[in-house]
Enzyme design. Structure first.
Site, short mmCIF file in Angstrom:
data_model
loop_
_atom_site.label_atom_id
_atom_site.label_comp_id
_atom_site.label_asym_id
_atom_site.label_seq_id
_atom_site.Cartn_x
_atom_site.Cartn_y
_atom_site.Cartn_z
N ASP A 68 38.07 46.39 43.54
CA ASP A 68 38.17 46.01 44.95
C ASP A 68 39.49 46.40 45.56
O ASP A 68 40.42 46.84 44.86
CB ASP A 68 37.92 44.49 45.10
N ASN A 136 36.81 29.94 42.88
CA ASN A 136 35.48 29.53 43.36
C ASN A 136 34.37 30.31 42.64
O ASN A 136 33.24 30.34 43.10
CB ASN A 136 35.37 29.73 44.88
N HIS A 138 34.30 33.58 42.11
CA HIS A 138 34.03 34.96 42.56
C HIS A 138 34.43 35.97 41.49
O HIS A 138 35.30 35.73 40.67
CB HIS A 138 34.66 35.26 43.92
N GLU A 143 32.10 36.79 46.80
CA GLU A 143 32.29 35.36 47.03
C GLU A 143 30.97 34.61 46.81
O GLU A 143 29.91 35.24 46.75
CB GLU A 143 32.77 35.15 48.47
C1 GLP Z 1 41.30 38.28 43.30
C2 GLP Z 1 40.61 39.54 42.77
C3 GLP Z 1 39.74 39.23 41.58
C4 GLP Z 1 40.53 38.43 40.58
C5 GLP Z 1 40.95 37.11 41.20
C6 GLP Z 1 41.69 36.20 40.26
O1 GLP Z 1 40.47 37.56 44.10
N1 GLP Z 1 39.83 40.17 43.77
O2 GLP Z 1 39.25 40.44 41.02
O3 GLP Z 1 39.76 38.20 39.44
O4 GLP Z 1 41.79 37.42 42.29
O5 GLP Z 1 43.06 36.51 40.23
P1 GLP Z 1 44.08 35.91 39.20
O6 GLP Z 1 43.89 36.67 37.95
O7 GLP Z 1 45.43 36.19 39.83
O8 GLP Z 1 43.82 34.47 39.07
#
Ligand code: GLP
Length: 253
Positions: A68, A136, A138, A143
């Site tokens: 993404d 949440n 995702h 989402e």
């Molecule tokens: C963002 C990214 C996800 C990732 C998530 C969790 O939303 N788009 O791909 O998994 O954050 O991030 P973190 O690893 O910092 O908790």
């Protein structure tokens, strides 16, 4: 079927993920990897950089597709996922630039760009997709409510995600409201998936992903329909799981 691996801490989780990544690389030097951003994969990327620098692993033939990118944030912006990937991984291994694919959140025609990205993945199927998980539930930026048959597209970020991301931007108005993300169907088309979850603040998401019913309301739970998915969590992220209920999915690390 999901395989669940519970390890003691973040370092062990990163080591385990790196083992799986490097095994894939050894078995096919031309492997295609799907990659996430976020804090969770940072130590994994650090280990991979070391594998190149110290142990001579060769990344020159791999291809990568990032999950993404924010809409409207330039590749040169310090908070773009582009910037993140070069800073934390690509600058430290011998991957070829032409083999790196990251959605372009500033493309002039976003929908066309998403379709082209999706088509490129379909012609270069992902051997190993690595995922983090949002609080949440995702995955990527799919989402809650994202359709199981969704493909790469522009999405609106949820209020919770915008709040979680606010700490990375100077002012509230700079926090992106939209992103490009691979869809659930895109992610599910990978041959093998590993999802990494670390820390207490992921415990509820991990519980819903594994123990609630499979539902688009918890996008990560849809992964349980994938034939080859490994969920690697540390003890804190696994703290709400009922180990007796899920024992048949547990794999020893
Ligand atoms: C963002 C990214 C996800 C990732 C998530 C969790 O939303 N788009 O791909 O998994 O954050 O991030 P973190 O690893 O910092 O908790």
């Amino acid at each position: 079927m999901a395989h669940i691996i519970i390890v003691g801490n973040y370092q062990e989780l990163s080591n385990k993920a790196a083992d799986i990544f490097l095994q894939q690389l050894k078995s096919n030097p031309k492997s295609v990897f799907g990659l996430p951003t976020g804090e969770t994969p940072l130590e994994l990327y650090n280990i991979l950089a070391n594998a190149y620098r110290k142990y001579g692993y060769d990344f020159s033939q791999i291809s990568t597709f990032n999950l993404d990118e924010y809409v409207g944030v330039k590749a040169t912006h310090k908070q773009s996922y582009h910037f993140f990937m070069y800073k934390n991984l690509f600058n430290h291994i011998n991957i070829k630039k032409v083999n790196i694919h990251i959605p372009d959140g500033c493309a002039s025609d976003l929908n066309r760009h998403c379709l082209a990205y999706e088509n490129l993945i379909q012609t270069h199927p992902i051997d190993l997709q690595i995922l983090g998980i949002g609080r949440n539930g995702h995955i990527g930026f799919n989402e809650p409510g994202s359709p199981a048959d969704s493909i790469t597209r522009v999405v609106n970020l949820s209020a919770q995600t915008i709040k979680d991301n606010a700490r990375f931007f100077n002012s509230k108005k700079d926090v992106p409201q939209q992103a490009i993300t691979m869809g659930i169907k895109t992610i599910m088309s990978a041959k093998k998936i590993i999802l990494l979850a670390s820390g207490q603040n992921k415990a509820e998401a991990v519980y819903s992903m594994i123990e609630s019913k499979i539902s688009e309301q918890c996008p990560a739970s849809l992964l349980r329909n994938h034939p080859n998915v490994y969920i690697i969590t540390d003890n804190s992220a696994a703290s709400l799981l009922h180990k007796n209920k899920i024992s048949k999915y547990l794999v020893s690390s």
